[in-house]
Design a protein around this motif. Structure first.
Motif, PDB file in Angstrom:
ATOM      1  N   MET A 237       0.763  -1.068   0.045  1.00 26.06           N
ATOM      2  CA  MET A 237      -0.046  -0.083  -0.140  1.00 26.06           C
ATOM      3  C   MET A 237       1.019   1.178   0.035  1.00 26.06           C
ATOM      4  SD  MET A 237      -1.265   0.005   3.948  1.00 26.06           S
ATOM      5  CE  MET A 237      -2.415   1.473   3.721  1.00 26.06           C
ATOM      6  N   HIS A 238       2.075   0.931   0.575  1.00 29.30           N
ATOM      7  CA  HIS A 238       3.074   2.264   0.488  1.00 29.30           C
ATOM      8  C   HIS A 238       4.044   2.144  -0.790  1.00 29.30           C
ATOM      9  CE1 HIS A 238       1.788   3.109   4.362  1.00 29.30           C
ATOM     10  NE2 HIS A 238       2.121   1.898   4.665  1.00 29.30           N
ATOM     11  N   ALA A 239       3.691   1.263  -1.835  1.00 27.81           N
ATOM     12  CA  ALA A 239       4.320   1.501  -3.135  1.00 27.81           C
ATOM     13  C   ALA A 239       4.875   2.658  -3.567  1.00 27.81           C
ATOM     14  CB  ALA A 239       3.620   0.699  -4.147  1.00 27.81           C
ATOM     15  N   PRO A 240       4.233   3.858  -3.707  1.00 29.49           N
ATOM     16  CA  PRO A 240       4.850   5.148  -4.271  1.00 29.49           C
ATOM     17  C   PRO A 240       5.962   5.432  -3.290  1.00 29.49           C
ATOM     18  CG  PRO A 240       2.516   5.250  -4.303  1.00 29.49           C
ATOM     19  CD  PRO A 240       2.733   3.893  -3.542  1.00 29.49           C
ATOM     20  N   ARG A 241       5.863   5.440  -2.196  1.00 28.04           N
ATOM     21  CA  ARG A 241       7.054   5.666  -1.227  1.00 28.04           C
ATOM     22  C   ARG A 241       8.342   4.761  -1.396  1.00 28.04           C
ATOM     23  NH1 ARG A 241      10.823   8.696   0.452  1.00 28.04           N
ATOM     24  NH2 ARG A 241      11.644   8.229   2.574  1.00 28.04           N
ATOM     25  N   GLY A 242       7.946   3.489  -1.729  1.00 28.32           N
ATOM     26  CA  GLY A 242       9.066   2.492  -1.990  1.00 28.32           C
ATOM     27  C   GLY A 242       9.550   2.786  -3.306  1.00 28.32           C
ATOM     28  N   LEU A 243       8.782   3.326  -4.401  1.00 26.51           N
ATOM     29  CA  LEU A 243       9.410   3.740  -5.667  1.00 26.51           C
ATOM     30  C   LEU A 243      10.648   5.002  -5.336  1.00 26.51           C
ATOM     31  CD1 LEU A 243       6.711   2.810  -7.790  1.00 26.51           C
ATOM     32  CD2 LEU A 243       8.543   1.638  -7.612  1.00 26.51           C
ATOM     33  N   GLU A 244       9.764   5.940  -4.532  1.00 21.35           N
ATOM     34  CA  GLU A 244      10.645   6.988  -4.242  1.00 21.35           C
ATOM     35  C   GLU A 244      12.038   6.692  -3.601  1.00 21.35           C
ATOM     36  OE1 GLU A 244       9.891  11.417  -2.019  1.00 21.35           O
ATOM     37  OE2 GLU A 244       8.576   9.892  -1.595  1.00 21.35           O
ATOM     38  N   ASP A 263       6.251  11.777 -12.462  1.00 19.65           N
ATOM     39  CA  ASP A 263       5.781  12.741 -11.304  1.00 19.65           C
ATOM     40  C   ASP A 263       5.443  11.864 -10.068  1.00 19.65           C
ATOM     41  OD1 ASP A 263       4.960  14.642  -9.670  1.00 19.65           O
ATOM     42  OD2 ASP A 263       3.545  15.256 -10.521  1.00 19.65           O
ATOM     43  N   PRO A 264       6.179  12.082  -8.997  1.00 22.12           N
ATOM     44  CA  PRO A 264       5.663  11.158  -7.877  1.00 22.12           C
ATOM     45  C   PRO A 264       4.132  11.250  -7.546  1.00 22.12           C
ATOM     46  CG  PRO A 264       7.857  12.140  -7.532  1.00 22.12           C
ATOM     47  CD  PRO A 264       7.181  12.897  -8.782  1.00 22.12           C
ATOM     48  N   ALA A 265       3.773  12.435  -7.701  1.00 19.85           N
ATOM     49  CA  ALA A 265       2.458  12.795  -7.205  1.00 19.85           C
ATOM     50  C   ALA A 265       1.535  11.986  -8.070  1.00 19.85           C
ATOM     51  CB  ALA A 265       1.853  14.407  -7.389  1.00 19.85           C
ATOM     52  N   SER A 266       1.772  11.650  -9.341  1.00 20.66           N
ATOM     53  CA  SER A 266       0.968  10.770 -10.113  1.00 20.66           C
ATOM     54  C   SER A 266       0.996   9.388  -9.717  1.00 20.66           C
ATOM     55  CB  SER A 266       1.471  10.775 -11.705  1.00 20.66           C
ATOM     56  OG  SER A 266       1.079  12.093 -12.043  1.00 20.66           O
ATOM     57  N   LEU A 267       2.269   8.695  -9.183  1.00 19.63           N
ATOM     58  CA  LEU A 267       2.033   7.444  -8.466  1.00 19.63           C
ATOM     59  C   LEU A 267       1.096   7.524  -7.221  1.00 19.63           C
ATOM     60  CD1 LEU A 267       6.117   6.482  -8.885  1.00 19.63           C
ATOM     61  CD2 LEU A 267       4.097   5.511  -9.973  1.00 19.63           C
ATOM     62  N   VAL A 268       1.490   8.553  -6.523  1.00 16.78           N
ATOM     63  CA  VAL A 268       0.346   8.217  -5.349  1.00 16.78           C
ATOM     64  C   VAL A 268      -0.910   8.356  -5.650  1.00 16.78           C
ATOM     65  CG1 VAL A 268      -0.318   9.926  -3.270  1.00 16.78           C
ATOM     66  CG2 VAL A 268       2.074   9.497  -3.844  1.00 16.78           C
ATOM     67  N   ASN A 269      -1.194   9.074  -6.546  1.00 11.30           N
ATOM     68  CA  ASN A 269      -2.809   9.401  -7.154  1.00 11.30           C
ATOM     69  C   ASN A 269      -3.295   8.045  -7.796  1.00 11.30           C
ATOM     70  OD1 ASN A 269      -5.372  10.470  -7.923  1.00 11.30           O
ATOM     71  ND2 ASN A 269      -4.569  11.451  -9.737  1.00 11.30           N
ATOM     72  N   HIS A 270      -2.633   7.483  -8.740  1.00 12.77           N
ATOM     73  CA  HIS A 270      -2.880   6.374  -9.554  1.00 12.77           C
ATOM     74  C   HIS A 270      -2.983   5.212  -8.692  1.00 12.77           C
ATOM     75  CE1 HIS A 270      -2.607   9.234 -12.951  1.00 12.77           C
ATOM     76  NE2 HIS A 270      -3.435   8.295 -13.568  1.00 12.77           N
ATOM     77  N   LEU A 271      -1.844   4.797  -7.778  1.00 13.53           N
ATOM     78  CA  LEU A 271      -1.747   3.707  -7.203  1.00 13.53           C
ATOM     79  C   LEU A 271      -2.631   3.790  -5.963  1.00 13.53           C
ATOM     80  CD1 LEU A 271       2.156   2.908  -7.234  1.00 13.53           C
ATOM     81  CD2 LEU A 271       0.368   1.774  -8.467  1.00 13.53           C
ATOM     82  N   GLY A 272      -3.102   4.939  -5.628  1.00 12.91           N
ATOM     83  CA  GLY A 272      -4.005   5.136  -4.433  1.00 12.91           C
ATOM     84  C   GLY A 272      -5.296   4.563  -4.798  1.00 12.91           C
ATOM     85  N   HIS A 273      -5.732   4.486  -6.065  1.00 10.58           N
ATOM     86  CA  HIS A 273      -6.916   4.146  -6.546  1.00 10.58           C
ATOM     87  C   HIS A 273      -7.280   2.602  -6.900  1.00 10.58           C
ATOM     88  CE1 HIS A 273      -7.608   8.337  -6.787  1.00 10.58           C
ATOM     89  NE2 HIS A 273      -8.932   8.137  -6.574  1.00 10.58           N
ATOM     90  N   ARG A 274      -6.152   1.802  -6.411  1.00  8.62           N
ATOM     91  CA  ARG A 274      -5.929   0.429  -6.924  1.00  8.62           C
ATOM     92  C   ARG A 274      -7.266  -0.297  -6.168  1.00  8.62           C
ATOM     93  NH1 ARG A 274      -0.059  -1.417  -5.388  1.00  8.62           N
ATOM     94  NH2 ARG A 274      -0.301   0.379  -3.841  1.00  8.62           N
ATOM     95  N   ASP A 275      -8.026  -1.162  -6.636  1.00 15.05           N
ATOM     96  CA  ASP A 275      -8.999  -1.998  -5.934  1.00 15.05           C
ATOM     97  C   ASP A 275      -8.417  -3.052  -5.254  1.00 15.05           C
ATOM     98  OD1 ASP A 275     -11.083  -0.437  -6.973  1.00 15.05           O
ATOM     99  OD2 ASP A 275     -11.472  -1.836  -8.718  1.00 15.05           O
TER     100      ASP A 275
END
Length: 437
Positions: A237-244, A263-275
């Motif tokens: 669930m913290h994948a964006p931080r891991g990639l950062e 863009d890190p914000a795009s990673l947070v946005n898109h991965l944050g909407h995973r079902d």
């Protein structure tokens, strides 16, 4: 089952697999103690219990040598899958029929002899191991939070490395000097990123500094081991931080250099909407974002490169490819003919495609009508979603048509017309073919 100490509660809120593994670890520790040996729970299960997480498995550490472990439990009931490094697998005890179901979920329990390691000339495994005691065994491990033991007999945590302090601080640091730990096994650098990601911890500054300095050395680690760690990072669930963290440490340059295009914000946005926290759909989202950059390689080339770098399976590659190519079909399903949409919905990878389409449309605030339609259609009876074709090759031959390359286009045209409601009988399908000739 009973509660053992303040940490390991085997109550029904744990999965059947966890309860069964816990019971088996208790049995093994008890048997070892009865035969005069020290036996503790070790590593990840202790860490997870202290964090209030459900342990995934239970490893046992003991002063009994591998040969002694096999003697105690019987050679037929043990597996010597890591005997050269002091690890024996103990098989579940056979139970009466009334209780076999729960033990069907138990894998062999790893029982490791306390040891200290020699030199690591290959940057992965020790050249020699020396059996020892619990303290030396803890000191040779990778990170403080993984160097903890739990004595089920005394119901207490045994901490030689300050792991409890780091758990409380939510900090990941090596046991001892970071340069020595990473020199022993280069993969530990990526494992540090993985643990920090999955646990939501911060990297200790000294640990992180050493990773940055040694990042190019990750090149000696096999693609299979890299891929195993990256899968865990991507599904977190913290994948964006891991990639950062991958970028901050410099490990991305050999593992996923293209992530710098996003863009890190795009990673947070898109991965944050995973079902779902699934690897294939998560990776498809990441590759979609990378491909949006003009500097990125073509998508098919990018998928091929990741497949090689991480040794993805054929199924993983297929599902990721399907999702990255077909998600627009689902997103626009309400604006397309049914013959354009239906093949994707009956495909074996439809669930992955739908997950990616849902995440992208939500993240980018696109209309949800297509995704809603696709979800509804996926619940239809099979005869409604995927009706039997009105026209087949046998029907064409029976009608006097000679087989040839045109068969494929005729059958496809008839199928499309059927799905779009333009024809409803085989006779109408044959009439359509006649018009196409």
């Amino acid at each position: 089952m009973t509660k053992i100490g303040p940490l390991f509660d085997s109550s029904s809120d744990h999965s059947r697999e966890t309860r069964a593994s816990f019971a088996e670890a208790i049995r093994i520790c008890g048997r070892l103690r009865e035969r005069g040996h020290v036996a503790y729970f070790a590593g990840g299960c202790v860490r997870d219990a202290l964090l209030g997480r459900e342990p995934k498995d239970f490893d046992v550490a003991t002063d009994a040598t591998p040969d002694r472990v096999r003697e105690i439990f019987g050679r037929r009931n043990t597996l010597a899958f890591g005997a050269s490094f002091g690890v024996i697998g103990v098989l579940p005890e056979k139970r009466r029929k009334a209780s076999t179901k729960i033990h069907d979920h138990v894998h062999p329990t790893e029982v490791a002899t306390f040891r200290s390691d020699g030199e690591y000339s290959d940057g992965r495994r020790p050249d020699k191991v020396h059996y020892g005691d619990a303290k030396h065994d803890a000191l040779r491990r990778d990170f403080t939070i993984n160097g903890l033991f739990f004595d089920p007999a005394e119901e207490k945590v045994i901490d030689y490395v300050g792991g409890q302090v780091d758990l409380a601080a939510r900090r990941l640091q090596t046991i001892g000097a970071a340069d020595q730990r990473f020199e022993e096994d280069k993969l530990r650098m990526l494992r540090a990123v993985r643990f920090a990601t999955t646990l939501g911890f911060e990297l200790d500054p000294a640990t992180k500094t050493e990773i940055v300095a040694r990042a190019p050395e990750i090149a000696v680690v096999s693609a299979e081991r890299i891929g195993a760690e990256m899968r865990r990072i991507v599904v977190s669930m913290h994948a964006p931080r891991g990639l950062e963290l991958l970028i901050e440490s410099g490990l991305d340059r050999l593992i996923l250099p293209e992530i710098r295009f996003v863009d890190p914000a795009s990673l947070v946005n898109h991965l944050g909407h995973r079902d779902a926290l699934a690897f294939d759909s998560s990776m498809a989202l990441i590759l979609y974002l990378i491909s949006e950059s003009p500097a990125a390689p073509p998508l098919d080339s990018l998928i091929g490169q990741i497949t090689q770098r991480w040794r993805l399976s054929g199924e993983e590659t297929r599902r990721i490819t399907a999702a990255t190519r077909r998600w627009p079909i689902i997103a626009d399903a309400h604006q397309r003919t049914w013959s354009q949409v239906q093949p994707t919905l009956v495909d074996r990878d439809a669930d992955c495609v739908l997950q990616v389409a849902a995440a992208i449309t939500c993240a980018e605030q696109l209309p949800q009508a297509g995704v809603d339609l696709a979800r509804k259609a996926r619940s239809w009876p099979r005869e409604q979603l995927d009706p039997e074709p009105l026209l087949t090759g046998d029907a064409l031959r029976a009608a006097g048509y000679q087989p040839g390359p045109q068969f494929r286009s005729w059958l496809q045209a008839a199928r499309d017309a059927q799905l779009d409601g333009q024809i409803t009988t085989t006779e109408e399908a044959l009439a359509l073919v006649e018009r196409l000739m």
